[in-house]
Every structure is written in structure tokens, then in C-alpha cells.
Motif scaffolding. Structure first.
Motif, PDB file in Angstrom:
ATOM      1  N   LYS A 145       0.826  -1.212   0.000  1.00  0.00           N
ATOM      2  CA  LYS A 145       0.000   0.000   0.000  1.00  0.00           C
ATOM      3  C   LYS A 145       0.857   1.258   0.000  1.00  0.00           C
ATOM      4  N   ILE A 146       0.461   2.225  -0.817  1.00  0.00           N
ATOM      5  CA  ILE A 146       1.108   3.540  -0.794  1.00  0.00           C
ATOM      6  C   ILE A 146       0.547   4.308   0.397  1.00  0.00           C
ATOM      7  N   THR A 147       1.404   4.618   1.340  1.00  0.00           N
ATOM      8  CA  THR A 147       0.959   5.242   2.588  1.00  0.00           C
ATOM      9  C   THR A 147       1.072   6.755   2.574  1.00  0.00           C
ATOM     10  N   SER A 148       1.990   7.293   1.778  1.00  0.00           N
ATOM     11  CA  SER A 148       2.157   8.750   1.775  1.00  0.00           C
ATOM     12  C   SER A 148       2.875   9.195   0.504  1.00  0.00           C
ATOM     13  N   ALA A 149       2.768  10.474   0.236  1.00  0.00           N
ATOM     14  CA  ALA A 149       3.451  11.087  -0.903  1.00  0.00           C
ATOM     15  C   ALA A 149       4.028  12.425  -0.459  1.00  0.00           C
ATOM     16  N   THR A 150       5.266  12.683  -0.855  1.00  0.00           N
ATOM     17  CA  THR A 150       5.919  13.962  -0.575  1.00  0.00           C
ATOM     18  C   THR A 150       6.269  14.616  -1.899  1.00  0.00           C
ATOM     19  N   VAL A 151       5.898  15.868  -2.048  1.00  0.00           N
ATOM     20  CA  VAL A 151       6.172  16.622  -3.268  1.00  0.00           C
ATOM     21  C   VAL A 151       7.201  17.701  -2.948  1.00  0.00           C
ATOM     22  N   TYR A 152       8.241  17.776  -3.763  1.00  0.00           N
ATOM     23  CA  TYR A 152       9.310  18.743  -3.595  1.00  0.00           C
ATOM     24  C   TYR A 152       9.354  19.678  -4.808  1.00  0.00           C
ATOM     25  N   GLU A 204      -3.396  12.820  -4.003  1.00  0.00           N
ATOM     26  CA  GLU A 204      -4.436  12.856  -2.972  1.00  0.00           C
ATOM     27  C   GLU A 204      -5.657  12.048  -3.400  1.00  0.00           C
ATOM     28  N   ARG A 205      -6.040  12.150  -4.675  1.00  0.00           N
ATOM     29  CA  ARG A 205      -7.272  11.513  -5.134  1.00  0.00           C
ATOM     30  C   ARG A 205      -7.077  10.093  -5.648  1.00  0.00           C
ATOM     31  N   PHE A 206      -5.938   9.820  -6.287  1.00  0.00           N
ATOM     32  CA  PHE A 206      -5.800   8.562  -7.021  1.00  0.00           C
ATOM     33  C   PHE A 206      -4.667   7.654  -6.553  1.00  0.00           C
ATOM     34  N   VAL A 207      -3.760   8.134  -5.697  1.00  0.00           N
ATOM     35  CA  VAL A 207      -2.533   7.379  -5.447  1.00  0.00           C
ATOM     36  C   VAL A 207      -2.407   6.910  -4.003  1.00  0.00           C
ATOM     37  N   VAL A 208      -2.478   7.827  -3.060  1.00  0.00           N
ATOM     38  CA  VAL A 208      -2.303   7.451  -1.660  1.00  0.00           C
ATOM     39  C   VAL A 208      -3.398   6.473  -1.246  1.00  0.00           C
ATOM     40  N   SER A 209      -2.993   5.406  -0.602  1.00  0.00           N
ATOM     41  CA  SER A 209      -3.810   4.291  -0.114  1.00  0.00           C
ATOM     42  C   SER A 209      -4.011   3.205  -1.157  1.00  0.00           C
ATOM     43  N   ARG A 210      -3.469   3.389  -2.388  1.00  0.00           N
ATOM     44  CA  ARG A 210      -3.624   2.385  -3.436  1.00  0.00           C
ATOM     45  C   ARG A 210      -2.509   1.339  -3.373  1.00  0.00           C
ATOM     46  N   ASP A 211      -2.745   0.198  -4.020  1.00  0.00           N
ATOM     47  CA  ASP A 211      -1.753  -0.871  -4.122  1.00  0.00           C
ATOM     48  C   ASP A 211      -0.694  -0.443  -5.140  1.00  0.00           C
ATOM     49  N   ALA A 212       0.531  -0.264  -4.687  1.00  0.00           N
ATOM     50  CA  ALA A 212       1.600   0.254  -5.551  1.00  0.00           C
ATOM     51  C   ALA A 212       1.930  -0.692  -6.695  1.00  0.00           C
ATOM     52  N   ARG A 213       1.591  -1.952  -6.570  1.00  0.00           N
ATOM     53  CA  ARG A 213       1.913  -2.921  -7.618  1.00  0.00           C
ATOM     54  C   ARG A 213       1.010  -2.771  -8.835  1.00  0.00           C
ATOM     55  N   ARG A 214      -0.138  -2.136  -8.663  1.00  0.00           N
ATOM     56  CA  ARG A 214      -1.129  -2.051  -9.742  1.00  0.00           C
ATOM     57  C   ARG A 214      -0.952  -0.735 -10.521  1.00  0.00           C
ATOM     58  N   ILE A 215       0.189  -0.634 -11.167  1.00  0.00           N
ATOM     59  CA  ILE A 215       0.543   0.600 -11.876  1.00  0.00           C
ATOM     60  C   ILE A 215      -0.450   0.892 -12.991  1.00  0.00           C
ATOM     61  N   ASN A 216      -0.785  -0.102 -13.797  1.00  0.00           N
ATOM     62  CA  ASN A 216      -1.692   0.128 -14.913  1.00  0.00           C
ATOM     63  C   ASN A 216      -3.046   0.643 -14.431  1.00  0.00           C
ATOM     64  N   ALA A 217      -3.554   0.089 -13.343  1.00  0.00           N
ATOM     65  CA  ALA A 217      -4.855   0.508 -12.825  1.00  0.00           C
ATOM     66  C   ALA A 217      -4.813   1.947 -12.324  1.00  0.00           C
ATOM     67  N   ILE A 218      -3.738   2.302 -11.619  1.00  0.00           N
ATOM     68  CA  ILE A 218      -3.626   3.668 -11.103  1.00  0.00           C
ATOM     69  C   ILE A 218      -3.526   4.665 -12.247  1.00  0.00           C
ATOM     70  N   VAL A 219      -2.682   4.369 -13.227  1.00  0.00           N
ATOM     71  CA  VAL A 219      -2.502   5.280 -14.357  1.00  0.00           C
ATOM     72  C   VAL A 219      -3.788   5.393 -15.164  1.00  0.00           C
ATOM     73  N   ALA A 220      -4.459   4.268 -15.414  1.00  0.00           N
ATOM     74  CA  ALA A 220      -5.691   4.300 -16.187  1.00  0.00           C
ATOM     75  C   ALA A 220      -6.762   5.134 -15.504  1.00  0.00           C
ATOM     76  N   GLU A 221      -6.873   5.015 -14.197  1.00  0.00           N
ATOM     77  CA  GLU A 221      -7.883   5.793 -13.489  1.00  0.00           C
ATOM     78  C   GLU A 221      -7.550   7.281 -13.517  1.00  0.00           C
ATOM     79  N   MET A 222      -6.269   7.624 -13.379  1.00  0.00           N
ATOM     80  CA  MET A 222      -5.900   9.038 -13.472  1.00  0.00           C
ATOM     81  C   MET A 222      -6.272   9.612 -14.838  1.00  0.00           C
ATOM     82  N   ILE A 223      -5.969   8.875 -15.904  1.00  0.00           N
ATOM     83  CA  ILE A 223      -6.265   9.367 -17.249  1.00  0.00           C
ATOM     84  C   ILE A 223      -7.774   9.462 -17.469  1.00  0.00           C
TER      85      ILE A 223
END
Length: 386
Positions: free
Chosen positions: A2-9, A55-74
Motif C-alpha cells: 500500500k502507498i501510505t504517503s506522498a511527498t512533493v518537492y 491525494e485523489r488517485f494514489v495514496v492508499s492504493r496498491d503500488a503494484r497495480r501501476i496500470n490501474a492507477i494510471v488508467a484511473e488518473m487518465i
């Protein structure tokens, strides 16, 4: 995982102002990605878009499911359908960070996840060797110094002006009121070739800075100087102009750094006007999207030179792509960033100084092989999520 957090620099350095995302997982594995607006304007917008997407599509998601995360963002972010540069670069940074996580979880370099490397070292050309020059004479002197440093290829900007901090100012208004600019630029290329000799590769970037007729005139005027390619001869989206101008130019044409997603390259390739594709991984939609663009270019018989004007992170990401695509041509490389006063090195493994004997070694180690210098980066945090 699970993706638990994101930091933007958003790093506020000189020469580059990198926008980087770091994704953390509950497995203790992190991944890094960089957006393309490390130069020019748009960094704050890219950082904000990364924050919103995470915030909307990444944090709390399964990091292994790259295609699903990218598809939902698009599909659901709205602005990623036919995106502009800010939205596409945010998607690219996140997608790249996800591949970093995936590869690190497998204890593999990213290129091994994409089928393994085809080469151990990369041919490259140097960019940024002109930093600090105040005149064309000084630019030529710095080119001679770069050749003495062992760089076997150089890219120059025959139309650009150099700012006091050593970076470039691209052409204004297509030089519509300057009747001498084409002749002066041709003479500049002539003098550069004479200075660096016949054995050093020489590339030119026009940044779409001339009118169409002046572009043709300029390219005809430099044919005798053995130019490896001429880049961005027109505005990136003007495919009609590409069809119009390309038949008059005998030098290979390169473009692609400001095209987004594979769809943005489809229509470009249909013009049959380009010889070298230059997808920017931080802008095209991410690492897998750049890999697809390279494969599409291969189907059209084209070479690929990944566009890289980024921090050590982005440079390493570009090298991973170059290592695993069949139609790789040459790598863009900035070996002189640290000469700009105020430049900020973000990584513990600076990529800029790793060239040896005219080659760049392909990075090794898990993921993209880059870790951030936390002591440096802490002051540049613009968002923490999760």
C-alpha cells in the motif's frame, strides 16, 4: 504493498528547479519520479497537479497495480485526456515513481523490469557546456574546452542568447525584425565546426524560433557542416508546417520533448517528416509511455534520443530507458550543472559527473538507483499527503 504517503518537492535552485515526488509504501519501499518542468516556467503548477493526483488517485492504493492507477488518473482526472504540459508532467512523475517502487520491490533495475538492458554504456552528447559564456567567442572557447574534457558530441543553440546565470534565453518573435539573424547563425555554426574539428558530433536546437522560410534558409546554409540533427525546427504542434518544411531539409530532424502520451506522437509520425524522436519521460506520460513511444518509433524506422534536462534523478531515469530500447541513438547529458552558482544537487548519487571516455555507464542497483539527499530536500517540501 500500500502507498501510505506522498511527498512533493519543488527545489528552488539556479539552472534547474526540479519538481520531484516521493511515494512511500507500508513495505518500507519508496519510489521517486520527476516532472519535466525542471526548467522554464510551470514548476509550481506541476507540483500542485502532482499533489492533487496523489491525494485523489494514489495514496492508499496498491503500488503494484501501476496500470490501474494510471488508467484511473487518465480516465477520471479530466485534464489528462489530450493533456497539456503541466498535467502530463504530473502524471509522468507519479508513474515513474511507481516503476521505481516496482523495481525496488523485485531488487532489480527498472530496465530489467522492461526486458533487460541492451547495452552497458551509452553514447551521449553534452549540453550546458556553454554555461557562463557572455559572447559567441566565449561560447566557442567553452566548446573547445568541452572537447578537451573528453566530450565527443555537443549540442548548441545558434539562435539563443545566454542569461547572466549561464542559462539560455530562447528566441523572441521569430526574429521578424532582424534581417541578419540567419546569416549570423550560419556563421556561428561554421565557426563552431571549425573550432571543434570534424570528429565531434554537432547537434543544433532551434526551439522553433524562426519563421518557416527562414528555417529552410538556415538549414540549407549549414548543410556542409556535418550536423547530426536539427531539433524543433517549428512549433511542436504544427504538423502541417512539418510536412511543408521537412522536404526542403537534408539534415535529420529531431523533435518530441513537448509531445504528450503516445497519442501525441501518432499524428507526428504519420507526417513521415521526423528522423529522431525525443520523448521526455517527465512529460510524455512516464517511463512505460516513453517505452511505448520508442516502440512506435521503431515501427516507423526511427531513432530515439530521450530528451533530458533534469536533475540527477531525471538523468538516471533517461539512462534506464536508453539502456532497454532497441532504437536508441544517443543520450542527452548535462555534465556542467554544478558550475552554475546556486545549483542544488538533489541526489546522493550525482549523475552529472559519471561520464567516462566519451560514454555514460548504465546505472546499476534497484529501481532507478537514486536516493534523495534528505538534508538538502527537506527545505523544499511543498506537500505531504497521507
Amino acid at each position: 504493498m500500500k502507498i501510505t504517503s506522498a511527498t512533493v518537492y519543488h527545489v528552488k535552485g539556479q539552472g534547474l528547479t526540479p519538481v520531484i515526488v516521493e511515494l512511500q509504501t507500508d513495505a518500507g519501499i519508496t519510489g521517486l519520479g520527476e516532472a519535466a518542468p525542471s526548467f522554464g516556467c510551470g514548476g509550481s503548477g506541476a507540483a500542485g497537479m502532482i499533489r492533487d493526483l496523489c491525494e485523489r488517485f494514489v495514496v492508499s492504493r496498491d503500488a503494484r497495480r501501476i496500470n490501474a492507477i494510471v488508467a484511473e488518473m487518465i480516465d477520471q482526472a479530466f485534464w489528462l485526456r489530450n493533456p497539456g504540459g503541466i498535467a502530463a508532467s504530473a502524471l509522468s512523475a507519479i508513474e515513474t515513481a511507481l516503476w521505481d517502487i516496482k523495481a525496488r520491490s523485485l531488487n532489480l533495475p527498472v530496465y530489467d523490469v522492461f526486458g533487460g538492458r541492451l547495452r552497458d554504456n551509452l553514447d551521449y552528447y553534452a549540453n550546458g557546456w556553454y554555461f557562463g559564456a557572455k559572447s559567441r567567442a566565449e561560447v566557442i572557447s567553452k566548446a573547445e574546452a568541452a572537447v578537451r574534457d573528453g566530450h565527443r558530441g555537443l549540442k548548441m543553440y545558434p539562435l539563443a542568447r545566454i542569461r547572466p546565470n549561464g542559462t539560455l534565453r530562447h528566441p523572441d518573435n521569430r526574429f521578424a525584425d532582424d534581417r541578419t539573424v540567419v546569416k549570423d547563425a550560419i556563421a556561428f555554426v561554421r565557426d563552431m565546426r571549425a573550432a571543434i574539428g570534424p570528429d565531434v558530433l554537432l547537434m543544433l536546437d532551434l526551439a522553433g524560433g524562426l519563421s518557416h522560410s527562414d528555417t529552410i534558409l538556415f538549414c540549407k546554409g549549414i548543410e556542409e557542416y556535418d550536423i547530426s540533427f536539427v531539433e524543433e525546427i517549428i512549433d511542436p504542434g504544427d504538423l502541417g508546417a512539418m510536412r511543408q518544411i521537412a522536404p526542403h531539409i537534408q539534415i535529420p530532424i529531431a523533435t518530441g520533448e513537448r509531445h504528450h502520451l503516445i497519442n501525441g506522437f501518432r499524428d507526428l509520425l504519420e507526417t513521415r517528416s521526423v528522423g529522431i524522436l525525443q520523448p521526455d519521460i517527465g512529460n510524455v506520460g512516464g517511463f512505460a509511455e516513453a517505452f511505448k513511444v520508442a516502440a512506435l518509433g521503431e515501427a516507423y524506422g526511427l531513432k530515439v534520443q530521450p530528451h533530458v534536462c533534469a536533475s540527477s534523478l531525471g538523468a538516471s531515469v533517461g539512462a534506464h530507458l536508453s539502456a532497454c530500447i532497441r532504437n536508441f541513438y544517443i543520450q542527452e547529458h548535462f555534465p556542467y550543472w554544478s558550475t552554475i552558482p546556486g545549483y542544488v544537487e538533489v541526489a546522493n548519487e550525482p549523475f552529472e559527473s559519471c561520464a567516462r571516455n566519451g560514454k555514460l555507464p548504465v546505472p546499476e542497483g534497484p529501481g532507478f538507483g537514486v536516493t534523495l539527499n534528505d538534508a538538502v530536500m527537506e527545505k523544499y517540501v511543498v506537500a505531504r499527503l497521507g
